[in-house]
Motif scaffolding. Structure first.
Motif, PDB file in Angstrom:
ATOM      1  N   GLY A 123       0.833  -1.336   0.432  1.00 37.37           N
ATOM      2  CA  GLY A 123      -0.253   0.087   0.148  1.00 37.37           C
ATOM      3  C   GLY A 123       0.219   0.721   0.088  1.00 37.37           C
ATOM      4  O   GLY A 123       2.076   0.561   0.408  1.00 37.37           O
ATOM      5  N   PRO A 124       0.293   2.488  -0.319  1.00 35.02           N
ATOM      6  CA  PRO A 124       0.644   3.375  -0.142  1.00 35.02           C
ATOM      7  C   PRO A 124       1.068   3.852   1.364  1.00 35.02           C
ATOM      8  O   PRO A 124       1.305   3.293   1.783  1.00 35.02           O
ATOM      9  CB  PRO A 124      -0.016   4.408  -1.161  1.00 35.02           C
ATOM     10  N   SER A 125       2.179   4.813   1.209  1.00 38.71           N
ATOM     11  CA  SER A 125       2.766   5.565   2.428  1.00 38.71           C
ATOM     12  C   SER A 125       1.592   6.093   3.276  1.00 38.71           C
ATOM     13  O   SER A 125       0.482   6.717   2.281  1.00 38.71           O
ATOM     14  CB  SER A 125       3.533   6.632   2.375  1.00 38.71           C
ATOM     15  N   GLY A 126       1.503   5.842   4.176  1.00 35.73           N
ATOM     16  CA  GLY A 126       0.573   6.239   5.795  1.00 35.73           C
ATOM     17  C   GLY A 126      -0.792   5.479   5.042  1.00 35.73           C
ATOM     18  O   GLY A 126      -1.878   5.903   6.297  1.00 35.73           O
ATOM     19  N   CYS A 127      -0.699   4.138   4.671  1.00 32.75           N
ATOM     20  CA  CYS A 127      -1.790   4.220   4.889  1.00 32.75           C
ATOM     21  C   CYS A 127      -1.829   3.007   5.741  1.00 32.75           C
ATOM     22  O   CYS A 127      -3.237   2.199   6.213  1.00 32.75           O
ATOM     23  CB  CYS A 127      -1.848   3.010   3.361  1.00 32.75           C
ATOM     24  N   GLY A 128      -1.532   2.570   7.028  1.00 33.06           N
ATOM     25  CA  GLY A 128      -2.160   2.027   8.067  1.00 33.06           C
ATOM     26  C   GLY A 128      -1.229   0.277   8.117  1.00 33.06           C
ATOM     27  O   GLY A 128      -0.677  -0.395   8.889  1.00 33.06           O
ATOM     28  N   LYS A 129      -0.243   0.206   6.840  1.00 30.95           N
ATOM     29  CA  LYS A 129       0.968  -1.236   7.226  1.00 30.95           C
ATOM     30  C   LYS A 129       1.716  -1.440   9.027  1.00 30.95           C
ATOM     31  O   LYS A 129       1.450  -2.671   8.999  1.00 30.95           O
ATOM     32  CB  LYS A 129       1.902  -0.778   6.111  1.00 30.95           C
ATOM     33  N   SER A 130       2.592  -0.510   8.090  1.00 31.93           N
ATOM     34  CA  SER A 130       3.576  -0.883   9.722  1.00 31.93           C
ATOM     35  C   SER A 130       2.507  -0.654  11.148  1.00 31.93           C
ATOM     36  O   SER A 130       2.793  -1.528  11.554  1.00 31.93           O
ATOM     37  CB  SER A 130       4.069   0.541   9.433  1.00 31.93           C
ATOM     38  N   THR A 131       1.431   0.186  10.804  1.00 32.01           N
ATOM     39  CA  THR A 131       0.723   0.069  12.183  1.00 32.01           C
ATOM     40  C   THR A 131       0.446  -1.416  12.187  1.00 32.01           C
ATOM     41  O   THR A 131       0.006  -1.946  13.478  1.00 32.01           O
ATOM     42  CB  THR A 131      -0.540   1.085  12.078  1.00 32.01           C
ATOM     43  N   MET A 132      -0.208  -2.205  11.765  1.00 32.42           N
ATOM     44  CA  MET A 132      -0.716  -3.764  11.341  1.00 32.42           C
ATOM     45  C   MET A 132       0.217  -4.149  11.941  1.00 32.42           C
ATOM     46  O   MET A 132      -0.195  -5.190  12.528  1.00 32.42           O
ATOM     47  CB  MET A 132      -1.492  -3.646  10.107  1.00 32.42           C
ATOM     48  N   LEU A 133       1.272  -3.692  10.825  1.00 34.32           N
ATOM     49  CA  LEU A 133       1.912  -5.514  11.682  1.00 34.32           C
ATOM     50  C   LEU A 133       2.752  -4.931  13.126  1.00 34.32           C
ATOM     51  O   LEU A 133       3.228  -5.833  13.721  1.00 34.32           O
ATOM     52  CB  LEU A 133       3.443  -4.968  11.253  1.00 34.32           C
ATOM     53  N   ARG A 134       2.541  -3.973  13.663  1.00 35.55           N
ATOM     54  CA  ARG A 134       2.958  -3.036  15.024  1.00 35.55           C
ATOM     55  C   ARG A 134       2.049  -3.755  16.401  1.00 35.55           C
ATOM     56  O   ARG A 134       1.792  -4.274  16.806  1.00 35.55           O
ATOM     57  CB  ARG A 134       2.957  -1.809  15.637  1.00 35.55           C
ATOM     58  N   LEU A 135       0.786  -4.153  15.698  1.00 35.78           N
ATOM     59  CA  LEU A 135      -0.608  -4.732  16.199  1.00 35.78           C
ATOM     60  C   LEU A 135      -0.679  -6.572  16.304  1.00 35.78           C
ATOM     61  O   LEU A 135      -0.472  -6.380  17.362  1.00 35.78           O
ATOM     62  CB  LEU A 135      -1.754  -4.415  15.855  1.00 35.78           C
ATOM     63  N   LEU A 136       0.166  -6.517  15.470  1.00 40.32           N
ATOM     64  CA  LEU A 136       0.199  -7.938  15.651  1.00 40.32           C
ATOM     65  C   LEU A 136       1.653  -8.154  16.316  1.00 40.32           C
ATOM     66  O   LEU A 136       1.311  -9.616  16.712  1.00 40.32           O
ATOM     67  CB  LEU A 136       0.762  -8.687  13.855  1.00 40.32           C
ATOM     68  N   ALA A 137       2.679  -8.110  16.693  1.00 41.77           N
ATOM     69  CA  ALA A 137       3.524  -7.566  16.541  1.00 41.77           C
ATOM     70  C   ALA A 137       3.016  -7.521  18.747  1.00 41.77           C
ATOM     71  O   ALA A 137       3.840  -8.136  19.437  1.00 41.77           O
ATOM     72  CB  ALA A 137       4.611  -7.128  16.270  1.00 41.77           C
ATOM     73  N   GLY A 138       2.076  -6.924  18.900  1.00 38.59           N
ATOM     74  CA  GLY A 138       1.246  -7.343  20.237  1.00 38.59           C
ATOM     75  C   GLY A 138       2.581  -5.366  20.887  1.00 38.59           C
ATOM     76  O   GLY A 138       2.643  -4.519  22.020  1.00 38.59           O
ATOM     77  N   LEU A 139       2.986  -4.728  19.513  1.00 40.64           N
ATOM     78  CA  LEU A 139       3.583  -3.607  20.142  1.00 40.64           C
ATOM     79  C   LEU A 139       2.751  -2.579  20.196  1.00 40.64           C
ATOM     80  O   LEU A 139       3.804  -1.293  20.851  1.00 40.64           O
ATOM     81  CB  LEU A 139       5.201  -2.792  19.350  1.00 40.64           C
TER      82      LEU A 139
END
Lengths: 250, 344, 515
Positions: free
Chosen positions: A36-52
């Motif tokens: 997805g494009p920048s700012g679409c929430g990709k990294s946030t989703m990963l952080r949620l999965l990691a529990g960060l």
């Protein structure tokens, strides 16, 4: 049900909503690219999965057990059997390569001998055993990626989360790393969840993909199927420029 | 990497350094002396006291010249649980002030015998000894022989227009001198003097030392300062001379040292021993022979040729406790205003 | 564990932590402040105080403006270009930070007295104060602008160079660091407000000299306390809005980022102009007053007596310096930890730190004396020891540690702690193995800088030294009025030589650790 399951997961920072009502599953063995494009929430989703980070709404399950609920981490990251390579690699600069891997293992209850063995093995696996005594600052970009990977793999995770770790690498180094990770994932039986901008990276490493747009899932499924009739502009452009020989190779 | 050993050593050293040995909890065999007399003059005396008596003395020095917030404030602030046993003050006005604040304790030293009591508190809260005097210092290249001023009032003469200087009258011995002029001349004449000094182009400088420097280098022809300042310049063979201010007339302002016991000090007995030592004729002799060139208050103490014995002078009769009261008022009134106007 | 390692986490604990630290820093001054307003004199500040305050602000403004004008271009240029005599020129220009301002004032006074009344008149009052106080303000601005310029990436500089040559590079860099420059120049201006020395020596009634007069001539603690409060409030009124405007830019420009700094280049004309500029500043603000201080040495030096003073005082001087540096650094870095990436807290911390700078050190010292006098004897090890002096000195310079501490914490990537959290590394182990070793060189430099600044502080040591434990600068201070000029000159000369040696040590450490 095995794997990560997101049910109506939303995430907001103050008034800014980053993810909206995501419902997704990441099954074991299905290496998945999150595009997805920048700012679409990709990294946030990963952080949620990691529990960060905690979701603002919805629930995240792992192997059928709830691990995150709104404003609550039920299962802490190190108990989720996940590992992560951060965008900036997050190598601890004052420790040696070996020190980074060893400290990464310190959260596990292991005998000293086993810990040393695992650290050495991870360095060997990533081809950086000769750099064990060097500090990250003295290494090239590609070598640093391998250190981050070794630290992540040493804990023998079931899920390896990669948050755009390859940006800034030259093509040859990047392709070598991607190939290495793909074969390691197969050999060590871990699942890769890769966040990236570049469909080429996704294409090399993953069979599955999710595209996000403005915090929502635009499409998800096997990458080949998605490429057959892409809904997102990202995959459409990628398909149009994909060399024919490459599709034959896969 | 900074070696860990270094860090540990520094921390250990710091802890050790800051611990008991550095604390104020003074061992019984120590006397704590605060002194607002210059270090160069007070330290040799204290060191000699240690050598002669075997009593360890700890000295805290300040100097009124440099206008620190200083030891007088520290003594006032420490009043409820003082650290000092003795205060050796450079002038009796601050001694009287400390007495009025309840900081001092009376002590009638056996050494008082044979000493004139003109410079001592009637209730023995402070005892005056070795004195300085207020003088007019002049540059011998700029003031011809026979043309020297004799009185502070001469500084208003046209011949000294723009050529006279004095230190800030809010501080130090100059403040005492200024207050003494108010006491002797009365408010009107004293204010006339200060206003006239300014009108004649007189300059206010930061300290007596500065007065000495500026007269020595010829920037000013004459200045008001103390005998010890003049003596420094004399010893360095600078082109200066001095006259005792108002020796003929209203009298010279004498600035004796004043020593006092601190009320509730940790080691009063040792404090008394130190005071006795300080009042000893030998100490007065040593101070006369030092760079301070102080005049012994006790009659008959031999002095070097360059020190004028006190009995050869005409001291201005002064009531020091009254001066202290007056000084506080003036510092908040006329002198403050004058200093403000003459600051540049 | 979760909260500790999640550095982005907000929460009231951060605010409470910051309030606690500032509480420690303010505690010694508070009793006197309270007493000052509870007295029957009410709110009076003394007749002359408003005009003295006005003088102070005039001087502060002039110092801020001129230090910016001189320090900013020099700071930018020293970060961008190589030039001949780099190490020694920078060391000379930096030296005034380590030397009490009264020494420079005396140096100037002695020199101008030698040069004649016209020069004396020219360098008295406002002008004299500005010249003396500029000496320490210029290196402060220079170094902050230097650091901010090093945060510009090499590629940005190269792009500017391609676009329009060295002139464009300089213009771009100056525009980039201007805000940090203005901020630190203001800080330098505020610093001058608490310094009574130059005003008294060079004949200008300033707020600080007025406060000193209230203490030393009127013995009126309450009046002095009220004057301190008014001065602090005046600074606070300026500091808080400034911090609000400045903090985001500060974090963007002054705080380090992980960028590839440009290599310093050699440019024939710029490099020589820069070297000459630094030499001129060194000559005007350091060498000339030093010359003034050293003039009497041409006639007589009192080296053995001066060395005796060094022997008597060196250990206590070192203890005070190291103690003050350590305590201030610990407090400043703790505050940096509490502030984290919390923008609002960073703003408030910077504003309060700036205002704390304006409190004259004697206020806090007398507060400590009151506290110790009214405490039982068993507290003496804490309240009447060398540790007390270290503490009082540390809170004087704690605001510097706050800025450096925040800078150090901000240079740690949040992902390091996240990685540790993800791997289940215990916070203690993470702190021991990553955080402390990473912060150590930054802390060492902050500690050293504060130690050096603390060495130059006289008033605190005079008021709080345990009997028999004075410092070397205090020894100079107490003999300088009546001692032979040769002795004073020898002592000053030794002090300046020792300061130069220490400075060289700091430079080489900084170069090795933070290159």
């Amino acid at each position: 049900m095995n794997g990560f399951q997101l049910t109506s997961v939303s995430k907001a920072y103050g008034n800014h909503i980053v993810l909206r009502e995501l419902t997704l599953t990441f099954a074991p063995g299905e290496n998945t690219a999150i595009l997805g494009p920048s700012g679409c929430g990709k990294s946030t989703m990963l952080r949620l999965l990691a529990g960060l980070d905690v979701p603002s709404a919805g629930q995240i399950n792992l192997d059928g057990r709830p691990v995150s609920q709104p404003k609550m981490i039920i299962l802490p990251p190190h108990a989720r059997s996940v590992s992560m390579v951060f965008q900036d690699l997050a190598l601890w600069p004052n420790l040696t390569v070996m020190g980074n891997v060893r400290l990464g293992l310190s959260g596990m209850t292991l005998e000293r001998k086993e810990r040393e063995g695992r650290a050495a093995e991870a360095l060997q696996l990533c081809g950086i055993h000769e750099l064990a005594d060097r500090r990250p600052g003295t290494l090239s970009g590609g070598q640093q990626q391998r250190v981050a990977l070794a630290r992540a793999l040493a804990v023998q995770p079931r899920y390896l989360l990669l948050d755009e770790p390859f940006s800034g690498l030259d093509l040859i180094t990047k392709l070598r790393l991607l190939e290495d990770i793909r074969s390691l994932a197969k050999e060590r039986h871990f699942t890769v969840l890769l966040v990236c901008h570049d469909p080429m990276e996704a294409w090399t490493l993953c069979r599955f993909a999710v595209t996000l747009e403005q915090g929502k899932v635009r499409e998800s499924g096997p990458l080949l199927e998605l490429l057959a009739s892409p809904k997102s502009e990202l995959l459409r452009v990628f398909r149009d420029h994909l060399p024919k020989s490459d599709s034959l190779r896969r | 990497m900074i070696p860990k050993a270094c860090v540990v050593l520094v921390l250990a050293g710091l802890l050790a350094g800051c611990s008991r040995s550095g604390s104020s909890a003074v061992a019984p065999a120590e006397v704590v002396v605060y002194a607002s007399v210059d270090d160069v003059f007070s330290r040799p005396i204290v060191e000699k006291f240690e050598k002669d008596t075997g009593i360890k003395a700890k000295l805290v020095v300040d100097t009124e010249e440099t206008k620190s917030t200083g030891l007088v404030n520290r003594l006032i602030a420490e009043k409820n649980r003082p650290q000092a046993d003795v205060f050796w003050c450079g002038d009796p006005v601050r001694a009287a002030l400390l007495k009025s604040k309840g900081v001092t304790a009376p002590y009638k030293s056996p050494q008082l015998e044979g000493m004139p009591l003109d410079f001592t508190d009637k209730e023995h809260h402070w005892i005056g000894f070795s004195a300085r005097a207020r003088i007019i210092i002049y540059n011998t290249n700029l003031v011809a022989k026979g043309e020297e001023p004799a009185s502070v009032l001469d500084l208003l003469d046209a011949r000294f227009k723009g050529k006279a200087c004095m230190a800030n009258p809010l501080f130090g011995t100059t403040s005492m001198h200024a207050t003494a002029l108010f006491a002797k001349l009365g408010d009107e004449k004293a204010t006339n003097f200060f206003d006239g000094f300014s009108a004649n182009g007189g300059k206010m400088l930061s300290s007596n030392g500065e007065v000495r420097r500026r007269v020595v280098n010829g920037e000013y022809a004459v200045g008001l300062t103390d005998t010890d300042d003049y003596n420094e310049a004399r010893e360095e063979k600078k082109p200066v001379g001095a006259v005792y201010a108002d020796a003929k007339g209203m009298g010279t302002v004498i600035v004796p040292n004043a020593v006092m016991m601190i009320n509730g000090g940790p080691n009063p007995e040792l404090g008394k021993k130190f005071i006795d030592y300080l009042l000893n004729p030998e100490t007065e002799k040593a101070l006369a022979e030092s760079g301070a060139a102080q005049m012994p208050v006790r009659p008959g103490v031999p002095v070097p040729a360059h020190v004028t014995p006190l009995d050869k002078l005409t001291p201005m009769p002064l009531d020091y406790p009254q001066l202290a009261e007056r000084l506080l008022k003036l510092a908040d009134g006329y002198l403050d205003e004058w200093a403000r106007k003459n600051a540049k | 564990m979760r909260n500790t390692l999640r550095t982005n986490s907000t929460g009231t604990w951060r605010w409470w932590g910051a309030i606690g630290i500032f509480g420690i820093a303010l505690a010694p001054a508070l009793p006197l402040f309270w007493q000052a307003f509870a007295s029957r004199d009410g709110w009076l500040a003394g007749r002359g105080f408003p005009s003295a305050l006005f003088n102070s602000f005039q001087v502060a403004l002039a110092v801020a403006a001129l230090s910016l004008l001189i320090g900013l271009p020099l700071g930018v240029a020293t970060a961008l270009y190589e030039f001949p005599g780099r190490g020694s020129l920078l060391a000379v220009v930096t030296m005034p930070i380590l030397v009490p301002s009264f020494l420079w004032a005396i140096g100037w006074s002695a020199l101008t007295a030698h040069l004649g009344p016209d020069v004396t008149a020219a360098l008295s009052g406002h002008t004299g104060c500005v010249v003396v106080l500029l000496a320490a303000a210029i290196p402060l601005v220079l170094w902050v602008c230097h650091a901010a310029t090093r945060n510009i990436s090499g590629s940005q500089i190269e792009a500017a160079r391609l676009a329009g040559g060295e002139r464009t590079v300089l213009k771009y860099a100056i525009a980039h660091v201007a805000f940090s420059g203005v901020l630190v120049a203001s800080l330098a201006g505020v610093l001058t407000l608490a310094d009574p020395g130059p005003g008294l020596i060079l004949g200008l009634r300033t707020a600080a000299s007025e406060i000193l007069t209230s203490f030393a001539a009127r013995y009126d603690f309450n009046l002095a306390g009220r004057q301190c409060v008014y001065l602090t409030l005046a600074v606070l009124m300026l500091a808080i809005p400034m911090a609000i405007v400045a903090a985001p830019r500060l974090t963007a420009e002054l705080l380090p980022r992980q960028v590839r700094s440009g290599q310093r280049s050699w440019h024939a004309s710029v490099s020589w102009v820069l070297a000459l500029g630094l030499f001129a500043v060194g000559l005007a603000f350091v060498i000339l007053p030093w010359l003034g201080l050293s003039l009497p040495l041409t006639q007589s030096g009192h080296w053995s007596r001066a060395l005796q003073e060094v022997r008597r005082t060196w250990l206590d001087t070192v203890i005070y310096a190291v103690g003050a540096g350590s305590i201030a650094t610990i407090l400043g870095f703790l505050l940096g930890f509490f502030a984290g990436k919390n923008h609002r807290l960073q703003v408030v911390s910077l504003g309060v730190a700036l205002a704390l700078f304006a409190i004259p050190p004697s206020q806090a010292s007398l507060g400590v004396i009151y506290l110790s006098t009214n405490s039982p004897a068993w507290t003496d090890d804490l309240l009447r020891s060398r540790l007390t002096v270290c503490f009082a000195l540390s809170i004087r310079f704690f605001p510097i540690a706050v800025v450096l501490g925040m800078r150090a914490w901000n240079s740690m990537s949040p992902s390091w702690a996240q990685a540790a959290y993800l791997h289940g590394v215990s916070p203690v182990r993470y702190g021991r193995m990553v955080v402390i070793p990473f912060l150590a060189p930054h802390a060492a430099i902050a500690g050293l800088l504060i130690a050096l600044l603390a060495t130059a502080e006289i008033g605190t040591v005079l008021l709080l030294q345990p009997p028999g434990h004075g410092s070397f600068p205090l020894a100079i201070f107490t003999v300088m009025a009546n001692a032979p000029e040769g002795l004073v000159a020898s002592l000053c000369f030794l002090y300046l030589v020792l300061a130069t040696i220490l400075l060289t040590g700091v430079f080489s450490l900084a170069r090795r650790r933070l290159a």
